[in-house]
Motif scaffolding. Sequence first.
Motif, PDB file in Angstrom:
ATOM      1  N   VAL A 288     -17.757  -5.873  -8.703  1.00 32.12           N
ATOM      2  CA  VAL A 288     -19.186  -5.564  -8.769  1.00 32.12           C
ATOM      3  C   VAL A 288     -19.398  -4.166  -8.191  1.00 32.12           C
ATOM      4  CG1 VAL A 288     -21.519  -6.237  -8.104  1.00 32.12           C
ATOM      5  CG2 VAL A 288     -19.765  -8.006  -8.449  1.00 32.12           C
ATOM      6  N   ALA A 289     -19.975  -3.273  -8.998  1.00 32.17           N
ATOM      7  CA  ALA A 289     -20.261  -1.911  -8.556  1.00 32.17           C
ATOM      8  C   ALA A 289     -21.729  -1.784  -8.200  1.00 32.17           C
ATOM      9  CB  ALA A 289     -19.900  -0.914  -9.652  1.00 32.17           C
ATOM     10  N   ILE A 290     -22.006  -1.191  -7.037  1.00 33.38           N
ATOM     11  CA  ILE A 290     -23.380  -0.893  -6.627  1.00 33.38           C
ATOM     12  C   ILE A 290     -23.424   0.588  -6.279  1.00 33.38           C
ATOM     13  CG2 ILE A 290     -25.263  -1.430  -5.032  1.00 33.38           C
ATOM     14  CD1 ILE A 290     -23.994  -4.158  -4.545  1.00 33.38           C
TER      15      ILE A 290
ATOM     16  N   GLY B 253      -7.311  -6.160 -17.036  1.00 33.89           N
ATOM     17  CA  GLY B 253      -8.713  -6.331 -17.390  1.00 33.89           C
ATOM     18  C   GLY B 253      -9.377  -7.500 -16.691  1.00 33.89           C
ATOM     19  N   VAL B 254     -10.449  -7.208 -15.959  1.00 36.36           N
ATOM     20  CA  VAL B 254     -11.216  -8.250 -15.276  1.00 36.36           C
ATOM     21  C   VAL B 254     -12.696  -8.036 -15.571  1.00 36.36           C
ATOM     22  CG1 VAL B 254      -9.524  -8.514 -13.411  1.00 36.36           C
ATOM     23  CG2 VAL B 254     -11.432  -6.896 -13.129  1.00 36.36           C
ATOM     24  N   GLU B 255     -13.494  -9.062 -15.320  1.00 35.74           N
ATOM     25  CA  GLU B 255     -14.938  -8.924 -15.471  1.00 35.74           C
ATOM     26  C   GLU B 255     -15.497  -7.976 -14.417  1.00 35.74           C
ATOM     27  OE1 GLU B 255     -17.099 -12.562 -15.474  1.00 35.74           O
ATOM     28  OE2 GLU B 255     -16.066 -13.383 -17.244  1.00 35.74           O
ATOM     29  N   TRP B 256     -16.620  -7.301 -14.777  1.00 33.61           N
ATOM     30  CA  TRP B 256     -17.307  -6.508 -13.761  1.00 33.61           C
ATOM     31  C   TRP B 256     -18.800  -6.466 -14.035  1.00 33.61           C
ATOM     32  CZ3 TRP B 256     -19.190  -1.176 -14.029  1.00 33.61           C
ATOM     33  CH2 TRP B 256     -19.052  -0.572 -15.271  1.00 33.61           C
ATOM     34  N   ARG B 257     -19.566  -6.283 -12.970  1.00 31.43           N
ATOM     35  CA  ARG B 257     -21.028  -6.195 -13.028  1.00 31.43           C
ATOM     36  C   ARG B 257     -21.437  -4.875 -12.406  1.00 31.43           C
ATOM     37  NH1 ARG B 257     -24.606 -10.977 -10.486  1.00 31.43           N
ATOM     38  NH2 ARG B 257     -24.396 -11.786 -12.622  1.00 31.43           N
ATOM     39  N   PHE B 258     -22.570  -4.336 -12.864  1.00 33.34           N
ATOM     40  CA  PHE B 258     -23.026  -3.042 -12.364  1.00 33.34           C
ATOM     41  C   PHE B 258     -24.492  -3.099 -11.954  1.00 33.34           C
ATOM     42  CE2 PHE B 258     -24.012   1.619 -13.605  1.00 33.34           C
ATOM     43  CZ  PHE B 258     -23.798   2.059 -12.309  1.00 33.34           C
ATOM     44  N   TYR B 259     -24.756  -2.631 -10.714  1.00 37.51           N
ATOM     45  CA  TYR B 259     -26.108  -2.393 -10.224  1.00 37.51           C
ATOM     46  C   TYR B 259     -26.302  -0.868 -10.162  1.00 37.51           C
ATOM     47  CZ  TYR B 259     -26.086  -7.234  -8.388  1.00 37.51           C
ATOM     48  OH  TYR B 259     -26.016  -8.599  -8.236  1.00 37.51           O
ATOM     49  N   PRO B 260     -26.887  -0.248 -11.172  1.00 37.67           N
ATOM     50  CA  PRO B 260     -27.073   1.207 -11.133  1.00 37.67           C
ATOM     51  C   PRO B 260     -28.181   1.596 -10.159  1.00 37.67           C
ATOM     52  CG  PRO B 260     -28.063   0.305 -13.117  1.00 37.67           C
ATOM     53  CD  PRO B 260     -27.386  -0.840 -12.430  1.00 37.67           C
ATOM     54  N   THR B 261     -27.921   2.585  -9.327  1.00 39.50           N
ATOM     55  CA  THR B 261     -28.881   2.952  -8.276  1.00 39.50           C
ATOM     56  C   THR B 261     -29.463   4.346  -8.444  1.00 39.50           C
ATOM     57  OG1 THR B 261     -27.116   3.786  -6.831  1.00 39.50           O
ATOM     58  CG2 THR B 261     -27.700   1.446  -6.615  1.00 39.50           C
ATOM     59  N   THR B 262     -29.035   5.109  -9.456  1.00 38.59           N
ATOM     60  CA  THR B 262     -29.613   6.417  -9.735  1.00 38.59           C
ATOM     61  C   THR B 262     -30.333   6.356 -11.084  1.00 38.59           C
ATOM     62  OG1 THR B 262     -27.673   7.279 -10.918  1.00 38.59           O
ATOM     63  CG2 THR B 262     -27.736   7.566  -8.508  1.00 38.59           C
TER      64      THR B 262
ATOM     65  N   ASN C  81     -19.835  -6.769 -17.842  1.00 34.06           N
ATOM     66  CA  ASN C  81     -20.285  -8.027 -18.452  1.00 34.06           C
ATOM     67  C   ASN C  81     -21.793  -8.172 -18.341  1.00 34.06           C
ATOM     68  OD1 ASN C  81     -17.331  -8.466 -17.453  1.00 34.06           O
ATOM     69  ND2 ASN C  81     -17.673  -9.923 -19.127  1.00 34.06           N
ATOM     70  N   ASP C  82     -22.363  -7.587 -17.294  1.00 34.42           N
ATOM     71  CA  ASP C  82     -23.811  -7.501 -17.210  1.00 34.42           C
ATOM     72  C   ASP C  82     -24.212  -6.397 -16.236  1.00 34.42           C
ATOM     73  OD1 ASP C  82     -23.801  -8.842 -14.573  1.00 34.42           O
ATOM     74  OD2 ASP C  82     -23.500 -10.683 -15.712  1.00 34.42           O
ATOM     75  N   ILE C  83     -25.469  -5.990 -16.363  1.00 33.97           N
ATOM     76  CA  ILE C  83     -26.044  -4.906 -15.574  1.00 33.97           C
ATOM     77  C   ILE C  83     -27.343  -5.423 -14.987  1.00 33.97           C
ATOM     78  CG2 ILE C  83     -27.060  -2.580 -15.693  1.00 33.97           C
ATOM     79  CD1 ILE C  83     -25.172  -2.427 -18.367  1.00 33.97           C
ATOM     80  N   VAL C  84     -27.533  -5.195 -13.688  1.00 36.89           N
ATOM     81  CA  VAL C  84     -28.765  -5.596 -13.010  1.00 36.89           C
ATOM     82  C   VAL C  84     -29.515  -4.324 -12.643  1.00 36.89           C
ATOM     83  CG1 VAL C  84     -29.770  -6.825 -11.052  1.00 36.89           C
ATOM     84  CG2 VAL C  84     -27.653  -7.677 -12.111  1.00 36.89           C
TER      85      VAL C  84
END
Length: 359
Positions: free
Chosen positions: A93-95, A114-123, A154-157
């Motif tokens: 999970v990237a924040i 290869g693994v799942e990942w999620r992203f919380y974009p902060t800019t 896999n998803d973006i918040v």
Amino acid sequence: MSTYRTLEIASKVHDYSVFFTDDFTGFLAEPDAAEFYLVDANVARLYAEQLAPVFARPHLIIEATEANKSIEGCTRAMYELVEGGFKRGMRLVAIGGGIVQDICCFCATVIYRGVEWRFYPTTLLAQADSCIGSKSSVNMGDYKNLVGSFYPPNDIVLDTAFLTTLAQGDILSGLGEIIKVHLLDSPESMEYMRERYAAARADVRSDAMAELIVSALSIKKRVIEIDEYDRDYRNIMNYGHTFGHAIESLTDYGMPHGQAITIGMDLANDLSWFLGMIDEATYRRMREAIEPNWPSMSLAGLDLEKLFDALKKDKKNTDERVAFILTRGPGQMSRERVALDDAVRGRIAAWFEAYRPAE
């Protein structure tokens, strides 16, 4: 978990979703989720209270530097992931902004194949542009963005609350990319953006800003679903970037990316006018859409010979001519190869002679 809108993106790797929310904390540290977090150091400091559930889980704090966004930096990160207990089947999970996104995407692509990942974009740049599109780009030695992959999260918040702690230069940088996609889409999209620009710039939590982010991602979605791997049609997303990247480099990255792209778009439009692709009225109309985002940084003393050298070295070139995305008007962009002859150099020099920074 509370969302007020969802955008679905089709990808040849795997489809993914953007969840627009007013409270990103509702997605954090899901009870049964096996996750390992990569968190931008500045975001970790600014949002320490909200991110407390993250810090109780396995995590790395990453300084968002070009040195860390490299093969060497990603290798160090993967060593720390494995030594910190990251296993096959867990989710990364990237924040953070674009640098943390690139690091996480590249690591997620190759670790355990290869693994799942999620992203919380902060800019704003990440929220309105880079969060979708699948790309990662990392540096190798002195070669910038030479290595990368196409591997979407896999998803973006997406929560615009993160934008409240950004510097004004970072807001203007993100708005530069928002302007870009609306100009390359259609005259109607250009006007949609113009009607909301002032309100969005004045208040990052406004409906206008949320509407522009949704619109920008919706436009980019249409482009990347046609040409995910950037082989042809997606090239139009480089509108403003050939000049913009050269200006970034020559100012030693003192001009933020999106504002360099703002300048780059106007230069591309001026060159289009010079080459007879648009008339003066069209150039002026597009200039009116771009100019509110004008940088305040002076470009006096910029070495134009170095600029021309940088243009010729752009990685999108395939011969002695320079590849530019030029325009026949809003929504009509095309890749054109232009020789930097004396006439073209003179036109570019005249543009810089006339340039005045925003006050």
